[in-house]
Enzyme design. Structure first.
Site, PDB file in Angstrom:
ATOM      1  N   ASP A  22       0.834  -1.203   0.000  1.00 46.28           N
ATOM      2  CA  ASP A  22       0.000   0.000   0.000  1.00 46.28           C
ATOM      3  C   ASP A  22       0.868   1.252   0.000  1.00 46.28           C
ATOM      4  O   ASP A  22       0.361   2.374  -0.033  1.00 46.28           O
ATOM      5  CB  ASP A  22      -1.005  -0.011   1.164  1.00 46.28           C
ATOM      6  CG  ASP A  22      -0.341  -0.102   2.520  1.00 46.28           C
ATOM      7  OD1 ASP A  22       0.898  -0.186   2.582  1.00 46.28           O
ATOM      8  OD2 ASP A  22      -1.078  -0.075   3.533  1.00 46.28           O
ATOM      9  N   SER A  23       2.219   1.046   0.002  1.00 45.26           N
ATOM     10  CA  SER A  23       3.124   2.176  -0.246  1.00 45.26           C
ATOM     11  C   SER A  23       2.880   2.752  -1.632  1.00 45.26           C
ATOM     12  O   SER A  23       3.370   3.843  -1.947  1.00 45.26           O
ATOM     13  CB  SER A  23       4.585   1.728  -0.102  1.00 45.26           C
ATOM     14  OG  SER A  23       4.826   0.562  -0.861  1.00 45.26           O
TER      15      SER A  23
ATOM     16  N   ASP B  28      -1.112  -6.090  -0.233  1.00 42.10           N
ATOM     17  CA  ASP B  28      -1.550  -5.458   1.018  1.00 42.10           C
ATOM     18  C   ASP B  28      -3.059  -5.240   1.017  1.00 42.10           C
ATOM     19  O   ASP B  28      -3.624  -4.720   0.035  1.00 42.10           O
ATOM     20  CB  ASP B  28      -0.902  -4.068   1.161  1.00 42.10           C
ATOM     21  CG  ASP B  28       0.374  -4.106   1.972  1.00 42.10           C
ATOM     22  OD1 ASP B  28       0.574  -5.066   2.755  1.00 42.10           O
ATOM     23  OD2 ASP B  28       1.178  -3.162   1.835  1.00 42.10           O
TER      24      ASP B  28
ATOM     25  N   LYS C 123      -1.448  -9.332   2.799  1.00 40.51           N
ATOM     26  CA  LYS C 123      -0.698  -8.903   3.991  1.00 40.51           C
ATOM     27  C   LYS C 123      -1.560  -7.928   4.782  1.00 40.51           C
ATOM     28  O   LYS C 123      -2.235  -7.084   4.194  1.00 40.51           O
ATOM     29  CB  LYS C 123       0.630  -8.257   3.590  1.00 40.51           C
ATOM     30  CG  LYS C 123       1.394  -7.648   4.770  1.00 40.51           C
ATOM     31  CD  LYS C 123       2.864  -7.377   4.459  1.00 40.51           C
ATOM     32  CE  LYS C 123       3.150  -6.069   3.786  1.00 40.51           C
ATOM     33  NZ  LYS C 123       2.697  -4.867   4.529  1.00 40.51           N
TER      34      LYS C 123
ATOM     35  N   GLU D  41      -1.607  -5.492   8.608  1.00 34.35           N
ATOM     36  CA  GLU D  41      -0.783  -4.895   9.668  1.00 34.35           C
ATOM     37  C   GLU D  41      -1.446  -5.090  11.023  1.00 34.35           C
ATOM     38  O   GLU D  41      -2.619  -4.760  11.195  1.00 34.35           O
ATOM     39  CB  GLU D  41      -0.598  -3.389   9.401  1.00 34.35           C
ATOM     40  CG  GLU D  41       0.175  -3.107   8.120  1.00 34.35           C
ATOM     41  CD  GLU D  41       0.432  -1.613   7.891  1.00 34.35           C
ATOM     42  OE1 GLU D  41       0.092  -0.790   8.765  1.00 34.35           O
ATOM     43  OE2 GLU D  41       0.967  -1.295   6.813  1.00 34.35           O
TER      44      GLU D  41
ATOM     45  N   GLU E 284       9.047  -4.298  10.547  1.00 31.42           N
ATOM     46  CA  GLU E 284       9.533  -3.017  10.025  1.00 31.42           C
ATOM     47  C   GLU E 284      10.112  -2.144  11.138  1.00 31.42           C
ATOM     48  O   GLU E 284       9.456  -1.897  12.155  1.00 31.42           O
ATOM     49  CB  GLU E 284       8.381  -2.288   9.310  1.00 31.42           C
ATOM     50  CG  GLU E 284       8.798  -0.940   8.740  1.00 31.42           C
ATOM     51  CD  GLU E 284       7.834  -0.381   7.699  1.00 31.42           C
ATOM     52  OE1 GLU E 284       6.860  -1.082   7.309  1.00 31.42           O
ATOM     53  OE2 GLU E 284       8.061   0.768   7.272  1.00 31.42           O
TER      54      GLU E 284
HETATM   55  O1  KIV Z   1       3.596  -1.154   1.633  1.00 27.26           O
HETATM   56  C1  KIV Z   1       4.791  -1.523   1.644  1.00 27.26           C
HETATM   57  O2  KIV Z   1       5.586  -1.239   0.730  1.00 27.26           O
HETATM   58  C2  KIV Z   1       5.242  -2.302   2.783  1.00 27.26           C
HETATM   59  C3  KIV Z   1       6.719  -2.557   2.911  1.00 27.26           C
HETATM   60  C4  KIV Z   1       7.418  -1.352   3.373  1.00 27.26           C
HETATM   61  C5  KIV Z   1       7.010  -3.735   3.755  1.00 27.26           C
HETATM   62  O3  KIV Z   1       4.465  -2.709   3.579  1.00 27.26           O
END
Ligand code: KIV
Length: 272
Positions: A52-53, A91, A121, A123, A190
């Site tokens: 989600d980055s 994510d 994924k 969090e 992280e």
């Molecule tokens: O969203 C992302 O890129 C991440 C990584 C930094 C692990 O969760």
């Protein structure tokens, strides 16, 4: 091209567990589009994270919070079309799994059905236990994410190193063990102290993939745009830059502009 000890036709969640047990470190990078994912996959990177980055890197938002489930599905489906070998993990975005387990399952199913991704994924630990159970119960592989969890940035207030204090470190270890017990296949850790990350990796049987978590974990992940230097305003200690593409691309664009304006481009050979 792959530096893997064992050749995997397609990396699976089981391959990652096998790599941990064989002492082979896992490589993971982000991708959000077809072209980048093609390069990452063909370089032999084990896992592609559709992070989600994308909210920061692709859309220019300050945080990861605004990205939507539809947008994640769009990015993930482009990555899946490019990937022949890498495991593609997607994510679940902020707001798509925290409120109730049924919604979490619906979101995860949409990712799997509409993007073709191989795993999701999420969090958090204990707080989202019921959501994780629901998703796993439907046969969807889950990767956890502990330590600095950017979807909670407004709770933390800063992007600084997490779990430096004993109470937070203990909770992190408990959460990691819980995620393993629930059936997660891996955990991203992280920005936590290296000694703590090593302790976590040694306490559980599923692979721990670190970002800013030192060398004692089972693999590493970086945001691709950061490690190739396309982004250039972000300098955390953990980031190794392998290229300086911001400057290289910027120089290419300047040269192109000069060539167009001076009528040097296109030349006789570059036209029909
Ligand atoms: O969203 C992302 O890129 C991440 C990584 C930094 C692990 O969760």
């Amino acid at each position: 091209m792959s530096l893997a000890k064992k050749q995997y036709k397609r990396v699976t969640t089981n391959s990652l567990i096998e790599m941990k047990h064989n002492g082979e470190k896992i490589s993971m990078l982000t991708a959000y589009d077809y072209t980048m994912a093609k390069i990452v996959d063909s370089a032999g990177i084990d896992v592609i994270l559709v992070g989600d980055s994308a909210s920061n890197v692709m859309a220019g938002h300050e945080t990861t919070l605004p990205i939507t489930l539809d947008q994640m599905i769009y990015h993930a489906s482009s990555v899946v079309r490019a990937s022949l070998r890498s495991l593609v993990v997607v994510d679940l975005p902020f707001g798509s799994y925290q409120s109730d387990p049924k919604e979490a399952l619906r979101s995860a199913i949409r990712i799997m059905k509409e993007s073709g991704g191989h795993a999701i994924k999420v969090e958090g630990g204990k707080e989202i236990k019921e959501s994780i159970k629901r998703i796993l119960g439907a046969g969807i592989p889950v990767m956890g994410h502990l330590g600095l969890t950017p979807q909670s940035i407004y709770k933390f207030g800063t992007y600084s190193v997490r779990a430096k204090e004993e109470a937070e470190a203990e909770k992190l270890i408990e959460d990691a063990m819980l995620l393993e017990r629930l059936g997660c296949f891996s955990i991203v850790l992280e920005k936590v102290p290296a000694a703590l990350a090593k302790q976590v990796a040694e306490s559980i049987n599923i692979p721990v993939i670190g970002i800013g978590a030192g060398n004692g974990v089972d693999g590493q992940v970086l945001v691709t745009h950061d490690m190739v230097g396309m982004t250039h305003e972000f300098h955390p200690r953990f980031l190794r830059r392998y290229l300086n593409l911001f400057d290289d691309m910027s120089n290419a664009f300047k040269q192109y502009s000069k060539d167009v304006k001076s009528k040097d481009f296109p030349s006789d050979k570059e036209q029909y």
